[in-house]
Every structure is written in structure tokens, then in C-alpha cells.
Design an enzyme around this catalytic site. Structure first.
Site, PDB file in Angstrom:
ATOM      1  N   GLU A  58      20.810  84.697  38.847  1.00  0.00           N
ATOM      2  CA  GLU A  58      19.623  85.286  38.896  1.00  0.00           C
ATOM      3  C   GLU A  58      19.610  86.673  39.009  1.00  0.00           C
ATOM      4  O   GLU A  58      18.708  87.402  39.298  1.00  0.00           O
ATOM      5  CB  GLU A  58      18.528  84.612  40.040  1.00  0.00           C
TER       6      GLU A  58
ATOM      7  N   HIS B  89      15.171  77.488  37.183  1.00  0.00           N
ATOM      8  CA  HIS B  89      15.363  77.866  38.634  1.00  0.00           C
ATOM      9  C   HIS B  89      15.728  79.166  38.679  1.00  0.00           C
ATOM     10  O   HIS B  89      15.225  79.954  39.509  1.00  0.00           O
ATOM     11  CB  HIS B  89      16.739  77.195  39.126  1.00  0.00           C
ATOM     12  N   GLU B  90      16.420  79.671  37.650  1.00  0.00           N
ATOM     13  CA  GLU B  90      16.721  81.210  37.693  1.00  0.00           C
ATOM     14  C   GLU B  90      15.463  82.109  37.331  1.00  0.00           C
ATOM     15  O   GLU B  90      15.341  83.317  37.841  1.00  0.00           O
ATOM     16  CB  GLU B  90      17.682  81.570  36.632  1.00  0.00           C
TER      17      GLU B  90
ATOM     18  N   HIS C 146      13.741  82.680  40.751  1.00  0.00           N
ATOM     19  CA  HIS C 146      14.180  83.733  41.627  1.00  0.00           C
ATOM     20  C   HIS C 146      13.701  84.926  41.402  1.00  0.00           C
ATOM     21  O   HIS C 146      13.685  85.751  42.284  1.00  0.00           O
ATOM     22  CB  HIS C 146      15.754  83.732  41.161  1.00  0.00           C
TER      23      HIS C 146
ATOM     24  N   GLU D 287      16.528  79.704  48.344  1.00  0.00           N
ATOM     25  CA  GLU D 287      16.761  78.760  47.431  1.00  0.00           C
ATOM     26  C   GLU D 287      15.700  77.640  47.819  1.00  0.00           C
ATOM     27  O   GLU D 287      15.413  77.006  46.703  1.00  0.00           O
ATOM     28  CB  GLU D 287      18.236  78.303  47.675  1.00  0.00           C
TER      29      GLU D 287
ATOM     30  N   ASP E  90      30.874  82.173  51.492  1.00  0.00           N
ATOM     31  CA  ASP E  90      31.122  81.053  50.275  1.00  0.00           C
ATOM     32  C   ASP E  90      31.562  79.777  50.836  1.00  0.00           C
ATOM     33  O   ASP E  90      31.333  78.956  50.181  1.00  0.00           O
ATOM     34  CB  ASP E  90      32.667  81.775  49.682  1.00  0.00           C
TER      35      ASP E  90
ATOM     36  N   TYR F 210      19.005  74.630  49.343  1.00  0.00           N
ATOM     37  CA  TYR F 210      18.256  74.018  48.347  1.00  0.00           C
ATOM     38  C   TYR F 210      17.353  73.225  48.622  1.00  0.00           C
ATOM     39  O   TYR F 210      16.152  73.158  48.537  1.00  0.00           O
ATOM     40  CB  TYR F 210      18.971  73.925  47.115  1.00  0.00           C
TER      41      TYR F 210
END
Length: 642
Positions: free
Chosen positions: A296, A320-321, A324, A343, A400, A408
């Protein structure tokens, strides 16, 4: 993060945020994923001067940080770096002493800058750092011409989320700090540069006529992880009054068709969440090695080419993006432990956009699919793994390694549960919009969100007090409550999957092409997802499924991914090379990691999975190769770098 509403917050922190009392009596907070202290000073603006060197695979740069002191007698500034070669530092144009600390496995190296004079609270200075990135900078992927669609020009893209900006720019690399930025980027004249900002013109590089300087400005304050750069043989097409799509010419027209509903989605999102503040909303389709579905980056959403299905069925990535732009970019998690605030709310808003455009049954259907994704993640991590907490502690944890669908889908499930308790989608969307307005341009914790929830619904506190907040937020595994979703659109998928599960060999001739003729792409994905939740089908069944449905011919990446996993699980040997091909011809981690894991689990082909990974890892994104290497138990130190 408090488990007890509107009571002592600090007693409920559960180790998530390290807090120590400062001399002034104010709470000093730090981010476990950053060396920078955001309680002593704030970066207000970055001015970037970048020279992109494709021969050496480095960016040579200068960054000027406008830094404001938050305490008196402020004298040492600590910035995050990772594998940077720092050549000089100055403060208000005075050369200044600096030291690099010891290297941490994932946080990188702190850069301590001793100011030549003390600052008082509220004073600002300009700190200039001259530096060069490493060839192995974790934020950057350098592609050879062969790794691009056009095969003629090299390509560079960045991916800074979560904590990789520090390998590209020395900065306070924490989502708790927001700043504006301006950038000037020098690139070879036959390439184009774009950034997560508004384009501000270009000129021939006065120091080298074979290069062009592209200029960008980002007037809206944003966190460092949203700084993004791409350099390549890019073209663009207009797709709306405030939108263009960018990619190599091989993808650009297809992408323009795929994303033609962008303006409709933007307007729908504005109706739900308030004005879009970022000006331009462009989409950039990256080469296949991009590790995520989308990113995003403000003004310039990054998208994987795996969303180009040709039927707009994968437009949820763009919804979704777009979402954001409000939840994540405008209101941001203060540390990565609160990633669900980014998220979970974004998935909620994405599905509300889907509801407006496709209907409530579609939203319910997508929510059911999300629940299955959550079950997959919990099963992969382990039901007792603390990284499946909605609010995990990331003390000594690489962000990560914590990445999964938990923030989410567990986040969405909590918001949907609250929606049901508090009066339905319109009522709860009213809260989400108010929350966005209240915390716009700032970074927040779970406590901030929760306290505002109790304030907004002050007449329903008795309902909120009955929610098991500890189970939702600080307990691993699946949520304490499973929502009851409307199964209307899923019923056909459930019925067909049950037929296959219960079928004996003599029943297989009862299946035909007509079974799937009336199913949408979304429903076909759901059908395969349901089968993946069961014991592997007999090999005879998957062979028959290919015969009647011809799923090998599907170009929809979500369908193909699930189908190949199903085949490998049923030990269909012919599917193994197809699965490994899909795992390596694109690099989206959502697909690549599970496909490698499936083949690795097939004992006969375990060595083949490792062999193919070792052969391809140099061409993979560094984050992807690192995580697949861990999945396959391959020594990371032997991983070749691009």
C-alpha cells in the site's frame, strides 16, 4: 492492549511495549524492532538525493533529516541502519562525530550521531548523512534484464515493510514516527523512476547527461516503511481522473483493463471512510518476483502480476490496498506488535467495499474464506504458538518471521464479532470511520483503539465488558468465538466438495464439466479450499477432476495454487514439476512458500524441492529466499544473493 477496559493501561501491556519512565515523568516508549527512540526526538521531514547504480547494484545517497527534540539537553541521535556504508554526517552543515554500534541479526546496526550542541525541547536541526547501500540491501531487489517481462532493461524495486527501510535510508525506522519527504533520483535516461509520492518533474542530470533526475514530493506525513522506489522500463496508462497504471509495456494494457474499476472503488471507500487525502492513486504492476500480493505505498500501490487473472476476480487485492489509504497509511500501528490495527481494519474495509459493489452475501462469502486462511496459519505456526496471538510480543522476534494471515483474519473476525454485538454493519462502520477521523495522521496502539471503542459505544459498555478480550488478543490459536456467516454463496461449493470427498471409485463417472459451469472464480477457489481442509483425496479422484474440469489450464493464480497443492498432497507425481514451476516463476510468498512446503512434505520429492530452491534462490527476493530456506531447512549462509 489493555485487557481491562478503561483501567490501568500499563498493567495490561503484557510485555508488548517496553516502557520506562523518563526524567520528565513522561512515559518513554520504544519499538522492539528499532534502535531509534521515539520519545526523545522525531523526524519531521526527509530530503533524499539518490543515485541508482545498476552496474554495482547500490544506491549512493544523501539524506537530510529534519529532527525535532522532544526533551531538553538532547545531544545524541540514534538512527536505524542495516548494511549501509556511512561516509559522513553533518548537523546544520557542521561535520559531526558518529559511531556505528554492533550488528544485530535483524535490527541491523544503530548509528549514533553526537550533536555538536545540545537541543532544547521543540528545537529542530537538519542532520545530513552521506551513505551507500549494500549489494545485499534487504529492501532492494535488483533484477537482471532476463528477470523482467521485457528482457532488455534491468529493474529495481524496494519493499521496506516491515523494517527494511533502514537498509535503503538511515532513518528512525519505526511506524511510530511519521514524516513528509522530498526525493531527487538519478537514473539512466532510458529508464523511468517512480516513488510513493506525487511526481514533481524531471530534468537531465547536470553531472551526467546520460542520466535523468526524477523529482517527487510527499506532503502527507507517513512512516518510513511506506517509502518506496521503482526504476525500470516503465510505461503508464490513465485509468481514472486521479489514477494511472504503471508497468513494463508487456503488462500495461492488460493491467489497465484489469484495474478499470479503481475509481469506483476509491469513491466507494471515500463514502465509507472519509476523503482520500493522498491526491494521486496509481497502481504499479511489478515483475513476478515481488513477494506480496500488494503493498500500500502511498500514491503508488504495488501489485503482483499474479492478480492479472483476466476476469477481475482478483480485484480484492486492489480493494485491500485502497483501504490501506485510511487504515495503515493514515492511521498506523505504533509498533509491529499492533499490526492487526493496520490489517484487520483494512480487511474489514475491503470487505465493506465488496459489500457495496457486490452485495452482503459476497462479503459473507469472503469472510468464510478468510476464516479458512486463518485456520491454515494457525495450523502452520502451531495452535500454541504465541505468534498466533492477535497482539504478539515481538521482543527478539524478526517481524518477517511473524508475518501470516493472523493479524488480517483474526483481526477481521474480532471486528465482525463486535459488529454483530453492537448493531450491524452500518453501526460498526460508523465507529470505524470515527476512529479513522480521531486518529488520522498518527500512530496508535491496541489500547488507543480499545479505549476509543469504549468511548464511542459508551451506552453499550455492558456488552463490551462481556467480550473475552484476553482470549481474543493475548491467547494463541483460533478466536474464542466463530462467527456464523451466511453460507448462501458457499453452499454450492460445500455440496460439490462433499460429493468428491464421499465418492467411491465407481462414483467418479457421475462428475462432469457441468458441475463447475455455474460457479464463479471465487466459488471455484472456495471449492478447492474446502478440499484442502480434508484428508488428501485418492489419486484416482484428482486425476478424474483434471479430466472433467481441466484445472491445469486455469490461468487464475488463486485457483492454480490451490489445485496444485491438492494434486501434490494426493501424490500425483505429474503435478510436482508444475507446482515447482509455479513456486519459482513467480515469487509471491502466499503461493511460493506453501507450494515448496507441499513438495518438501512429499517424501519422494523432498530432495527435488531443495534442489529447485537452491537453483532458483539467487533470483528470488531476499525475504522470500530467507523464509523458504527456513521452511526447507536449508542453511541460509549458503544462499546465493542476487
Amino acid at each position: 492492549m489493555s485487557r481491562c477496559p478503561l483501567r490501568s493501561m500499563s498493567s495490561c501491556v503484557s510485555g508488548c511495549l517496553l516502557s520506562v519512565l523518563g526524567l520528565s515523568g513522561r512515559i518513554k516508549m520504544s519499538d522492539p524492532c528499532s534502535f531509534a527512540s521515539f520519545s526523545t526526538c522525531l523526524t519531521k521531514h526527509l530530503n533524499l538525493l539518490l543515485h541508482v547504480d545498476f552496474n554495482r547494484h547500490v544506491i549512493r545517497g544523501k539524506v537530510q533529516l529534519t529532527v525535532e527534540a522532544l526533551e531538553d539537553r538532547f545531544s545524541v541521535l540514534t538512527l536505524d541502519t542495516r548494511d549501509l556504508n556511512i561516509t559522513s554526517v553533518s548537523v546544520n552543515q557542521q561535520p559531526t562525530r558518529f559511531t556505528l554500534g554492533s550488528k544485530h541479526s535483524f535490527k541491523g546496526t544503530p548509528l549514533d550521531i553526537t550533536l555538536p550542541f545540545d537541543l532544547s525541547r521543540g528545537q529542530q536541526v537538519i542532520v545530513e548523512v552521506a551513505y551507500e547501500t549494500s549489494q545485499s540491501a534487504s529492501a532492494l531487489q535488483w533484477l537482471t534484464p532476463e528477470q523482467t517481462a521485457g528482457k532488455k532493461q534491468a529493474y529495481l524495486f524496494s519493499q521496506c515493510q516491515a523494517h527494511h527501510c533502514r537498509s535503503m535510508v538511515p532513518c528512525q525506522d519505526t511506524p511510530s514516527i511519521k514524516h513528509t519527504y522530498y526525493a531527487q533520483v538519478s537514473v539512466p535516461k532510458d529508464l523511468v523512476a517512480v516513488m510513493s509520492a506525487v511526481r514533481d518533474g524531471q530534468e537531465v542530470d547536470p553531472e551526467d547527461s546520460s542520466r535523468i533526475i526524477y523529482r517527487f514530493r510527499q506532503p502527507v506525513a507517513m512512516p518510513s516503511y511506506l517509502i518506496a522506489i521503482v526504476v525500470g522500463a516503465l510505461e503508464s496508462r490513465e485509468i481514472g481522473p486521479r489514477s494511472r497504471v504503471w508497468s513494463e509495456k508487456e503488462f500495461v494494457d492488460k493491467a489497465a483493463i484489469e484495474f478499470s474499476e479503481t475509481e469506483t472503488m476509491l469513491k466507494t471507500a471515500e463514502d465509507l471512510a472519509g476523503p482520500y487525502v493522498w491526491g494521486q492513486y496509481d497502481i504499479l504492476v511489478l515483475p513476478p518476483s515481488f513477494p506480496y500480493g500488494g503493498m500500500e505505498n502511498p500514491c503508488l500501490t504495488f501489485a503482483t502480476p499474479t492478480v492479472l487473472a483476466g476476469d477481475k476476480s482478483l480485484s480484492g487485492v486492489i480493494a485491500h490496498e485502497i483501504s490501506h489509504s485510511w487504515t495503515g497509511n493514515l492511521v498506523t500501528n505504533r509498533t509491529w506488535e499492533h499490526f492487526w490495527l493496520n490489517e484487520g481494519h483494512t480487511v474489514y474495509l475491503e470487505r465493506m467495499i465488496g459489500r457495496c459493489m457486490e452485495g452482503e452475501q459476497f462479503r459473507q462469502f469472503k469472510a468464510m474464506g478468510g476464516w479458512k486462511d486463518l485456520q491454515d496459519s494457525v495450523n502452520t505456526f502451531g495452535v500454541d504458538n504465541p505468534l498466533t496471538n492477535l497482539v504478539p510480543s515481538l521482543q527478539d522476534v524478526d517481524p518477517d518471521d511473524a508475518f501470516s494471515s493472523v493479524p488480517y483474519e483474526k483481526g477481521f473476525a474480532l471486528l465482525y464479532h463486535l459488529e454483530e454485538l453492537l448493531g450491524g454493519p452500518e453501526v460498526f462502520m460508523g465507529f470505524v470511520k470515527s476512529y479513522i477521523q480521531r486518529f488520522a495522521y498518527s500512530s496508535v496502539t491496541t489500547d488507543d483503539w480499545k479505549n476509543y471503542l469504549f468511548t464511542y459505544f459508551k451506552d453499550k459498555v455492558d456488552i463490551l465488558n462481556k467480550v473475552d478480550w484476553n482470549a481474543w488478543m493475548f491467547t494463541p490459536g483460533m478466536p474464542p468465538v466463530k462467527p456464523k456467516y451466511d453460507t448462501t454463496l458457499a453452499d454450492a461449493c460445500i455440496a460439490l466438495s462433499q460429493r468428491w470427498i464421499k465418492a467411491k471409485d465407481q462414483d467418479l463417472n457421475g462428475f462432469g464439466e457441468s458441475d463447475v459451469k455455474t460457479l464463479s472464480s471465487h466459488q471455484l477457489i472456495e471449492f478447492l479450499s474446502l478440499l484442502l481442509q480434508e484428508e488428501p483425496l485418492p489419486l484416482t479422484h484428482v486425476k478424474k477432476m483434471q479430466e472433467v474440469y481441466n484445472l491445469n489450464a486455469s490461468t487464475n493464480s488463486e485457483i492454480r495454487f490451490r489445485w496444485l497443492r491438492l494434486c501434490v498432497r494426493s501424490k500425483w507425481e505429474e503435478a510436482v514439476p508444475l507446482a515447482l514451476k509455479m513456486a519459482t516463476e513467480q515469487g509471491r510468498m502466499k503461493f511460493t512458500r506453501p507450494l515448496f512446503r507441499e513438495v518438501f512434505t512429499f517424501e519422494k520429492y523432498r530432495e527435488e524441492a531443495v534442489h529447485v530452491f537452491v537453483a532458483h534462490r539467487a533470483a528470488m527476493h531476499p525475504v522470500t529466499s530467507g523464509l523458504v530456506g527456513k521452511d526447507l531447512k536449508v542453511d541460509a549462509s549458503s544462499t546465493a544473493r542476487h
